[in-house]
Design an enzyme around this catalytic site. Structure first.
Site, PDB file in Angstrom:
ATOM      1  N   LYS A 161     -43.663 -28.575 -23.137  1.00 53.18           N
ATOM      2  CA  LYS A 161     -43.963 -29.488 -22.181  1.00 53.18           C
ATOM      3  C   LYS A 161     -44.654 -29.023 -20.946  1.00 53.18           C
ATOM      4  O   LYS A 161     -44.823 -27.595 -20.900  1.00 53.18           O
ATOM      5  CB  LYS A 161     -42.662 -30.168 -21.626  1.00 53.18           C
ATOM      6  CG  LYS A 161     -41.860 -31.058 -22.896  1.00 53.18           C
ATOM      7  CD  LYS A 161     -40.818 -31.777 -22.316  1.00 53.18           C
ATOM      8  CE  LYS A 161     -40.058 -32.727 -23.395  1.00 53.18           C
ATOM      9  NZ  LYS A 161     -38.820 -33.151 -23.172  1.00 53.18           N
ATOM     10  N   TYR A 172     -43.396 -41.870 -26.425  1.00 51.95           N
ATOM     11  CA  TYR A 172     -41.998 -42.219 -26.045  1.00 51.95           C
ATOM     12  C   TYR A 172     -42.012 -43.582 -25.829  1.00 51.95           C
ATOM     13  O   TYR A 172     -40.658 -44.207 -25.108  1.00 51.95           O
ATOM     14  CB  TYR A 172     -41.794 -41.473 -24.562  1.00 51.95           C
ATOM     15  CG  TYR A 172     -41.507 -39.825 -24.399  1.00 51.95           C
ATOM     16  CD1 TYR A 172     -40.555 -39.525 -25.155  1.00 51.95           C
ATOM     17  CD2 TYR A 172     -42.364 -38.888 -23.769  1.00 51.95           C
ATOM     18  CE1 TYR A 172     -40.115 -38.160 -25.227  1.00 51.95           C
ATOM     19  CE2 TYR A 172     -42.091 -37.675 -23.802  1.00 51.95           C
ATOM     20  CZ  TYR A 172     -40.960 -37.209 -24.447  1.00 51.95           C
ATOM     21  OH  TYR A 172     -40.695 -35.821 -24.281  1.00 51.95           O
ATOM     22  N   PHE A 204     -35.448 -43.698 -16.360  1.00 49.76           N
ATOM     23  CA  PHE A 204     -36.236 -42.342 -16.124  1.00 49.76           C
ATOM     24  C   PHE A 204     -37.469 -42.679 -16.593  1.00 49.76           C
ATOM     25  O   PHE A 204     -38.505 -41.314 -16.802  1.00 49.76           O
ATOM     26  CB  PHE A 204     -35.259 -41.214 -16.807  1.00 49.76           C
ATOM     27  CG  PHE A 204     -34.969 -41.413 -18.117  1.00 49.76           C
ATOM     28  CD1 PHE A 204     -35.934 -40.995 -19.243  1.00 49.76           C
ATOM     29  CD2 PHE A 204     -33.791 -41.786 -18.414  1.00 49.76           C
ATOM     30  CE1 PHE A 204     -35.737 -41.023 -20.622  1.00 49.76           C
ATOM     31  CE2 PHE A 204     -33.498 -42.091 -19.752  1.00 49.76           C
ATOM     32  CZ  PHE A 204     -34.284 -41.723 -20.753  1.00 49.76           C
ATOM     33  N   ARG A 220     -34.544 -28.951 -34.259  1.00 50.77           N
ATOM     34  CA  ARG A 220     -33.436 -29.705 -33.142  1.00 50.77           C
ATOM     35  C   ARG A 220     -32.623 -28.820 -32.859  1.00 50.77           C
ATOM     36  O   ARG A 220     -32.087 -28.652 -31.482  1.00 50.77           O
ATOM     37  CB  ARG A 220     -33.132 -31.107 -33.633  1.00 50.77           C
ATOM     38  CG  ARG A 220     -34.189 -32.059 -34.022  1.00 50.77           C
ATOM     39  CD  ARG A 220     -34.442 -32.756 -32.855  1.00 50.77           C
ATOM     40  NE  ARG A 220     -33.404 -33.530 -32.058  1.00 50.77           N
ATOM     41  CZ  ARG A 220     -33.638 -34.400 -31.126  1.00 50.77           C
ATOM     42  NH1 ARG A 220     -34.960 -34.477 -30.687  1.00 50.77           N
ATOM     43  NH2 ARG A 220     -32.669 -35.228 -30.684  1.00 50.77           N
ATOM     44  N   ARG A 258     -33.573 -24.464 -25.120  1.00 54.24           N
ATOM     45  CA  ARG A 258     -33.311 -25.169 -23.844  1.00 54.24           C
ATOM     46  C   ARG A 258     -32.015 -24.492 -23.109  1.00 54.24           C
ATOM     47  O   ARG A 258     -31.824 -24.127 -21.952  1.00 54.24           O
ATOM     48  CB  ARG A 258     -32.895 -26.705 -23.941  1.00 54.24           C
ATOM     49  CG  ARG A 258     -34.134 -27.562 -24.284  1.00 54.24           C
ATOM     50  CD  ARG A 258     -33.735 -29.085 -24.746  1.00 54.24           C
ATOM     51  NE  ARG A 258     -34.694 -30.024 -24.741  1.00 54.24           N
ATOM     52  CZ  ARG A 258     -34.811 -30.835 -25.418  1.00 54.24           C
ATOM     53  NH1 ARG A 258     -33.684 -31.319 -26.002  1.00 54.24           N
ATOM     54  NH2 ARG A 258     -35.678 -31.725 -25.541  1.00 54.24           N
ATOM     55  N   ASN A 302     -36.785 -29.892 -19.507  1.00 53.95           N
ATOM     56  CA  ASN A 302     -36.201 -29.321 -20.509  1.00 53.95           C
ATOM     57  C   ASN A 302     -37.156 -28.522 -21.553  1.00 53.95           C
ATOM     58  O   ASN A 302     -36.796 -28.305 -22.723  1.00 53.95           O
ATOM     59  CB  ASN A 302     -35.284 -30.231 -21.278  1.00 53.95           C
ATOM     60  CG  ASN A 302     -35.742 -31.449 -22.068  1.00 53.95           C
ATOM     61  OD1 ASN A 302     -37.200 -31.767 -21.902  1.00 53.95           O
ATOM     62  ND2 ASN A 302     -35.228 -32.186 -22.369  1.00 53.95           N
ATOM     63  N   HIS A 358     -40.308 -30.387 -26.659  1.00 51.32           N
ATOM     64  CA  HIS A 358     -40.287 -31.619 -27.460  1.00 51.32           C
ATOM     65  C   HIS A 358     -39.891 -31.133 -29.018  1.00 51.32           C
ATOM     66  O   HIS A 358     -40.727 -30.394 -29.515  1.00 51.32           O
ATOM     67  CB  HIS A 358     -41.045 -32.599 -27.278  1.00 51.32           C
ATOM     68  CG  HIS A 358     -41.007 -33.735 -28.227  1.00 51.32           C
ATOM     69  ND1 HIS A 358     -40.273 -34.629 -28.031  1.00 51.32           N
ATOM     70  CD2 HIS A 358     -41.808 -33.807 -29.446  1.00 51.32           C
ATOM     71  CE1 HIS A 358     -40.329 -35.632 -29.146  1.00 51.32           C
ATOM     72  NE2 HIS A 358     -41.187 -35.012 -30.231  1.00 51.32           N
ATOM     73  N   GLU A 382     -45.518 -38.724 -34.844  1.00 52.89           N
ATOM     74  CA  GLU A 382     -45.878 -37.935 -33.980  1.00 52.89           C
ATOM     75  C   GLU A 382     -47.183 -36.920 -34.282  1.00 52.89           C
ATOM     76  O   GLU A 382     -48.093 -36.730 -33.388  1.00 52.89           O
ATOM     77  CB  GLU A 382     -44.768 -37.145 -33.588  1.00 52.89           C
ATOM     78  CG  GLU A 382     -43.849 -38.088 -32.694  1.00 52.89           C
ATOM     79  CD  GLU A 382     -42.353 -37.523 -32.402  1.00 52.89           C
ATOM     80  OE1 GLU A 382     -42.145 -36.263 -32.382  1.00 52.89           O
ATOM     81  OE2 GLU A 382     -41.484 -38.331 -31.957  1.00 52.89           O
TER      82      GLU A 382
HETATM   83  P1  DAT Z   1     -34.836 -35.337 -26.911  1.00 56.16           P
HETATM   84  O1  DAT Z   1     -36.169 -34.839 -26.080  1.00 56.16           O
HETATM   85  O2  DAT Z   1     -33.949 -34.424 -26.663  1.00 56.16           O
HETATM   86  O3  DAT Z   1     -35.305 -35.814 -28.069  1.00 56.16           O
HETATM   87  P2  DAT Z   1     -34.588 -37.955 -25.974  1.00 56.16           P
HETATM   88  O4  DAT Z   1     -35.589 -38.424 -27.206  1.00 56.16           O
HETATM   89  O5  DAT Z   1     -33.303 -38.728 -26.003  1.00 56.16           O
HETATM   90  O6  DAT Z   1     -34.128 -36.386 -26.057  1.00 56.16           O
HETATM   91  O7  DAT Z   1     -35.351 -38.131 -24.531  1.00 56.16           O
HETATM   92  C1  DAT Z   1     -36.679 -37.759 -24.510  1.00 56.16           C
HETATM   93  C2  DAT Z   1     -36.692 -36.989 -23.095  1.00 56.16           C
HETATM   94  O8  DAT Z   1     -36.495 -38.146 -22.062  1.00 56.16           O
HETATM   95  C3  DAT Z   1     -35.988 -36.063 -23.004  1.00 56.16           C
HETATM   96  O9  DAT Z   1     -36.239 -34.749 -23.512  1.00 56.16           O
HETATM   97  C4  DAT Z   1     -35.878 -35.851 -21.377  1.00 56.16           C
HETATM   98  C5  DAT Z   1     -36.039 -37.342 -21.231  1.00 56.16           C
HETATM   99  N1  DAT Z   1     -34.685 -38.081 -20.833  1.00 56.16           N
HETATM  100  C6  DAT Z   1     -33.851 -38.457 -21.720  1.00 56.16           C
HETATM  101  N2  DAT Z   1     -32.491 -38.789 -21.326  1.00 56.16           N
HETATM  102  C7  DAT Z   1     -32.826 -38.738 -19.827  1.00 56.16           C
HETATM  103  C8  DAT Z   1     -31.903 -38.871 -19.038  1.00 56.16           C
HETATM  104  N3  DAT Z   1     -30.712 -39.601 -19.124  1.00 56.16           N
HETATM  105  N4  DAT Z   1     -32.339 -38.470 -17.511  1.00 56.16           N
HETATM  106  C9  DAT Z   1     -33.460 -38.169 -17.551  1.00 56.16           C
HETATM  107  N5  DAT Z   1     -34.465 -37.852 -18.502  1.00 56.16           N
HETATM  108  C10 DAT Z   1     -33.986 -38.182 -19.570  1.00 56.16           C
HETATM  109 MG    MG Z   2     -36.201 -37.710 -28.953  1.00 54.62          MG
END
Ligand code: DAT
Ligand code: MG
Length: 151
Positions: free
Chosen positions: A11, A51, A59, A87, A104, A114, A117, A128
């Protein structure tokens, strides 16, 4: 065994903090095969499509703003079990909850920054990779180390 593919992305914070080599290295050392790699300025519509399952979350706007805020490093990785293994190498979404030893867990402190991805299922891996790479940007090749990684 089934060979899967996953989309991994450094990222904008990972790029800005000079962590690109470190991120690539973790997957490379583990023994997965890199099949696509590029530095890329993501447009708004692609970030939203990537996304799309999170559209409606509070968010979401900040997440999209973050992803388009600077170049990302797009990667396609291939291997048996690569989606779940990636993962694990990446660690929990919230870096403060991510185990030490994960990307992370070692390199980040906040969910909104973080660093990396990784696709969450083989189906999303395919989706993707197709979203982020054009035909001709992916390479099929046989690593010289293949027989030393799997019997
Ligand atoms: P991951 O990246 O671990 O697959 P995700 O798919 O649930 O997580 O979410 C995608 C991204 O969105 C994540 O890397 C950071 C952001 N995100 C997720 N949950 C969040 C939250 N509660 N507050 C802020 N950003 C969030
Ligand atoms: Mg995800």
């Amino acid at each position: 065994e089934q060979v899967d593919e996953t989309y991994i992305m450094g990222k904008p914070d990972g790029v800005q903090r000079g962590l690109v080599g470190e991120i690539i290295s973790r997957f490379e050392k583990k023994g997965f095969k890199l099949t696509g790699l590029k530095l890329f300025q993501c447009p708004q519509d692609l970030a939203e499509e990537h996304y799309k399952d999170l559209k409606g979350k509070s968010f979401f706007p900040k997440l999209i703003e973050y992803i388009v805020s600077g170049p990302v490093v797009c990667m396609a990785w291939e291997g048996v079990g690569v989606v779940a293994a990636a993962r694990k190498l990446i660690g929990a979404t919230n870096p403060l909850q991510a185990e030490p030893g994960t990307i992370r867990g070692d390199l980040a402190v906040q969910t909104g920054r973080n660093v990396v991805h990784g696709s969450d299922s083989p189906e999303n891996g395919k989706r993707e990779i197709a979203l982020w790479f054009k035909e001709g940007e992916l390479c099929q090749w046989t690593p010289a180390q293949a027989p030393w990684l799997r019997e």
